[in-house]
Design a protein around this motif. Structure first.
Motif, mmCIF file in Angstrom:
data_model
loop_
_atom_site.group_PDB
_atom_site.id
_atom_site.type_symbol
_atom_site.label_atom_id
_atom_site.label_comp_id
_atom_site.label_asym_id
_atom_site.label_seq_id
_atom_site.Cartn_x
_atom_site.Cartn_y
_atom_site.Cartn_z
ATOM 1 N N ARG A 20 96.637 34.996 59.455
ATOM 2 C CA ARG A 20 97.402 34.271 60.463
ATOM 3 C C ARG A 20 96.593 34.052 61.738
ATOM 4 N NH1 ARG A 20 101.222 36.528 57.361
ATOM 5 N NH2 ARG A 20 103.134 35.357 56.974
ATOM 6 N N MET A 21 95.478 34.779 61.862
ATOM 7 C CA MET A 21 94.614 34.599 63.006
ATOM 8 C C MET A 21 93.572 33.510 62.737
ATOM 9 S SD MET A 21 94.019 38.609 63.995
ATOM 10 C CE MET A 21 92.905 38.201 65.333
ATOM 11 N N LYS A 22 93.470 33.047 61.494
ATOM 12 C CA LYS A 22 92.490 32.032 61.154
ATOM 13 C C LYS A 22 93.004 30.650 61.537
ATOM 14 C CE LYS A 22 90.082 35.274 59.275
ATOM 15 N NZ LYS A 22 88.978 35.881 60.037
ATOM 16 N N THR A 23 92.083 29.834 61.988
ATOM 17 C CA THR A 23 92.414 28.447 62.301
ATOM 18 C C THR A 23 91.708 27.548 61.303
ATOM 19 O OG1 THR A 23 92.676 28.905 64.661
ATOM 20 C CG2 THR A 23 92.255 26.626 64.028
ATOM 21 N N ALA A 24 92.462 26.650 60.693
ATOM 22 C CA ALA A 24 91.914 25.712 59.713
ATOM 23 C C ALA A 24 91.889 24.309 60.293
ATOM 24 C CB ALA A 24 92.753 25.724 58.434
ATOM 25 N N LEU A 25 90.808 23.597 60.013
ATOM 26 C CA LEU A 25 90.709 22.181 60.365
ATOM 27 C C LEU A 25 90.613 21.389 59.076
ATOM 28 C CD1 LEU A 25 90.259 19.767 62.286
ATOM 29 C CD2 LEU A 25 87.810 20.305 62.223
ATOM 30 N N LYS B 197 97.124 28.890 60.891
ATOM 31 C CA LYS B 197 97.172 27.892 61.962
ATOM 32 C C LYS B 197 96.341 26.689 61.525
ATOM 33 C CE LYS B 197 95.887 27.164 66.813
ATOM 34 N NZ LYS B 197 95.290 27.777 68.025
ATOM 35 N N VAL B 198 96.944 25.507 61.517
ATOM 36 C CA VAL B 198 96.289 24.327 60.953
ATOM 37 C C VAL B 198 96.161 23.221 61.991
ATOM 38 C CG1 VAL B 198 96.321 22.583 59.135
ATOM 39 C CG2 VAL B 198 97.178 24.891 58.662
ATOM 40 N N LEU B 199 94.959 22.648 62.060
ATOM 41 C CA LEU B 199 94.690 21.464 62.861
ATOM 42 C C LEU B 199 94.429 20.312 61.909
ATOM 43 C CD1 LEU B 199 92.182 23.043 65.399
ATOM 44 C CD2 LEU B 199 94.665 22.815 65.649
ATOM 45 N N ALA B 200 95.100 19.200 62.135
ATOM 46 C CA ALA B 200 94.956 18.028 61.283
ATOM 47 C C ALA B 200 94.087 16.997 61.982
ATOM 48 C CB ALA B 200 96.326 17.431 60.957
ATOM 49 N N GLY B 201 92.889 16.775 61.454
ATOM 50 C CA GLY B 201 92.005 15.784 62.045
ATOM 51 C C GLY B 201 92.451 14.369 61.716
ATOM 52 N N GLY C 61 87.913 28.915 61.352
ATOM 53 C CA GLY C 61 87.445 29.765 60.263
ATOM 54 C C GLY C 61 87.548 29.111 58.909
ATOM 55 N N ILE C 62 88.317 28.026 58.834
ATOM 56 C CA ILE C 62 88.498 27.299 57.572
ATOM 57 C C ILE C 62 88.292 25.817 57.860
ATOM 58 C CG2 ILE C 62 90.096 26.692 55.712
ATOM 59 C CD1 ILE C 62 91.603 29.337 56.361
ATOM 60 N N LEU C 63 87.400 25.200 57.110
ATOM 61 C CA LEU C 63 87.126 23.767 57.265
ATOM 62 C C LEU C 63 87.337 23.082 55.928
ATOM 63 C CD1 LEU C 63 85.927 21.207 58.648
ATOM 64 C CD2 LEU C 63 83.666 22.082 57.993
ATOM 65 N N VAL C 64 88.190 22.076 55.908
ATOM 66 C CA VAL C 64 88.391 21.272 54.703
ATOM 67 C C VAL C 64 87.926 19.854 55.016
ATOM 68 C CG1 VAL C 64 90.004 20.434 52.955
ATOM 69 C CG2 VAL C 64 90.355 22.682 54.008
ATOM 70 N N ASN C 65 86.792 19.476 54.446
ATOM 71 C CA ASN C 65 86.254 18.130 54.617
ATOM 72 C C ASN C 65 86.913 17.193 53.605
ATOM 73 O OD1 ASN C 65 84.290 18.189 56.764
ATOM 74 N ND2 ASN C 65 83.043 19.512 55.465
ATOM 75 N N ASN C 66 88.013 16.604 54.040
ATOM 76 C CA ASN C 66 88.798 15.742 53.159
ATOM 77 C C ASN C 66 88.613 14.261 53.454
ATOM 78 O OD1 ASN C 66 91.284 15.003 51.396
ATOM 79 N ND2 ASN C 66 91.827 14.244 53.423
ATOM 80 N N ALA C 67 88.351 13.909 54.711
ATOM 81 C CA ALA C 67 88.262 12.499 55.095
ATOM 82 C C ALA C 67 87.194 11.773 54.287
ATOM 83 C CB ALA C 67 87.955 12.384 56.583
ATOM 84 N N ALA C 68 87.562 10.631 53.727
ATOM 85 C CA ALA C 68 86.623 9.845 52.917
ATOM 86 C C ALA C 68 87.155 8.426 52.795
ATOM 87 C CB ALA C 68 86.449 10.457 51.529
ATOM 88 N N ILE C 69 86.251 7.516 52.461
ATOM 89 C CA ILE C 69 86.660 6.136 52.216
ATOM 90 C C ILE C 69 86.135 5.683 50.853
ATOM 91 C CG2 ILE C 69 86.767 5.529 54.648
ATOM 92 C CD1 ILE C 69 84.055 4.104 54.299
ATOM 93 N N LEU C 70 86.855 4.762 50.265
ATOM 94 C CA LEU C 70 86.422 4.080 49.047
ATOM 95 C C LEU C 70 86.629 2.596 49.309
ATOM 96 C CD1 LEU C 70 87.248 4.992 45.361
ATOM 97 C CD2 LEU C 70 87.155 2.641 46.152
ATOM 98 N N ILE C 71 85.527 1.877 49.484
ATOM 99 C CA ILE C 71 85.602 0.452 49.803
ATOM 100 C C ILE C 71 85.805 -0.337 48.520
ATOM 101 C CG2 ILE C 71 84.329 -1.510 50.750
ATOM 102 C CD1 ILE C 71 82.894 0.515 52.582
ATOM 103 N N TYR D 293 82.913 35.427 58.886
ATOM 104 C CA TYR D 293 83.966 34.907 57.995
ATOM 105 C C TYR D 293 84.012 33.388 58.067
ATOM 106 C CZ TYR D 293 88.384 33.770 55.831
ATOM 107 O OH TYR D 293 89.329 33.224 55.001
ATOM 108 N N GLY D 294 84.182 32.746 56.915
ATOM 109 C CA GLY D 294 84.361 31.302 56.896
ATOM 110 C C GLY D 294 84.653 30.793 55.503
ATOM 111 N N ARG D 295 85.432 29.729 55.455
ATOM 112 C CA ARG D 295 85.715 29.052 54.182
ATOM 113 C C ARG D 295 85.550 27.545 54.425
ATOM 114 N NH1 ARG D 295 85.238 33.524 53.219
ATOM 115 N NH2 ARG D 295 86.574 34.981 52.068
ATOM 116 N N VAL D 296 84.719 26.915 53.623
ATOM 117 C CA VAL D 296 84.536 25.470 53.703
ATOM 118 C C VAL D 296 84.858 24.878 52.341
ATOM 119 C CG1 VAL D 296 82.930 23.571 54.122
ATOM 120 C CG2 VAL D 296 82.730 25.688 55.453
ATOM 121 N N VAL D 297 85.680 23.850 52.337
ATOM 122 C CA VAL D 297 86.052 23.156 51.105
ATOM 123 C C VAL D 297 85.707 21.684 51.278
ATOM 124 C CG1 VAL D 297 87.868 22.668 49.440
ATOM 125 C CG2 VAL D 297 87.964 24.774 50.805
ATOM 126 N N ASN D 298 84.831 21.184 50.444
ATOM 127 C CA ASN D 298 84.464 19.773 50.460
ATOM 128 C C ASN D 298 85.209 19.059 49.337
ATOM 129 O OD1 ASN D 298 82.617 19.975 52.614
ATOM 130 N ND2 ASN D 298 81.024 20.706 51.238
#
Length: 240
Positions: free
Chosen positions: A6-11, A33-37, A86-96, A141-146
């Motif tokens: 609960r102390m982790k912040t995710a983007l 805790k979640v931040l939505a880019g 502490g958590i990064l989810v690289n979700n943003a993407a485009i398909l032209i 500590y860190g978690r990255v999801v591509n």
């Protein structure tokens, strides 16, 4: 994952709709805790209303993944205002939508299509990782999801949407490289959500956004014994 999740912040980037929106919702429901880019202030307002309607506590933050030069300072401001990520989810993407659709030829691909796709799908995640992962390493500590795609698998590479395929293959390579250089309890993985009913996937796709988000949410909460440098689909490793 650590007991103090609960102390982790995710983007989560690109989180105003589709898979990103669902990932943000599921992480918030898990007590993170979640931040939505999102790309603009207007989209932030719309996203805030959507998250409120979904009854989840998610804070939209303006982050234009295509603006590689400006992202480090924006990310620094986000961490200053909202705490270390502490958590990064690289979700943003485009398909032209290239001429020919799924049958689009590499030989007909324009330089503009490749450049735009590369900027968002590869350079953007590279900048977020280079900016945020050093802090994760320092804090231990860190978690990255591509969020990748089976379209980027070299083992089954074919034709169609060449710029998108190239970008996802490159994202997979970035995942392996970053994971190899991140010591300790910092896990960096890629996943394929499958064919999901989103603006990108279309209405005929076989999966819901909730189903497409499951593996990413799992990877974002891996325990210290979890894998790193892997490519996953339905929580199982798949070939690169």
């Amino acid at each position: 994952m650590a007991d103090s999740k609960r102390m982790k912040t995710a983007l989560v980037t690109g989180a105003n709709r589709g898979i990103g929106f669902e990932i943000a919702c599921q992480l918030a429901r898990a007590g993170i805790k979640v931040l939505a880019g999102v790309r603009t202030n207007e989209r932030a307002l719309t996203a805030r209303e959507a998250f409120a309607k979904a009854s989840v506590a998610v804070d939209p933050v303006v982050l234009d993944i295509a603006d590689a030069a400006g992202m480090p300072s924006v990310l620094a401001d986000i961490e200053r205002l909202h705490g270390a990520i502490g958590i990064l989810v690289n979700n943003a993407a485009i398909l032209i939508d290239e001429p020919g659709g799924f049958d689009a030829s590499f030989f007909d691909m324009t330089d503009e299509t490749l450049q735009r796709t590369w900027t968002t799908n590869v350079l953007g995640p590279a900048v977020t990782m280079r900016t945020l992962v050093p802090g994760m390493i320092e804090r231990g500590y860190g978690r990255v999801v591509n969020i990748s795609s089976i379209a980027g698998q070299l083992s089954s590479m074919s034709s169609g949407f060449p710029a998108y395929r190239v970008s996802k293959t490159a994202l997979n390579a970035l995942t392996r490289i970053a994971a190899a250089e991140a010591p300790g309890d910092v896990k960096i993985n890629a996943c394929s959500p499958g064919w999901v009913r989103t603006d990108m996937g279309g209405p005929c796709a076989e999966r819901t956004p909730a189903q497409g988000a499951e593996t990413a949410v799992w990877l974002a909460q891996l325990p210290a014994s979890g894998p790193t440098g892997g490519f996953f689909h339905d929580k199982k490793p798949i070939d690169w």
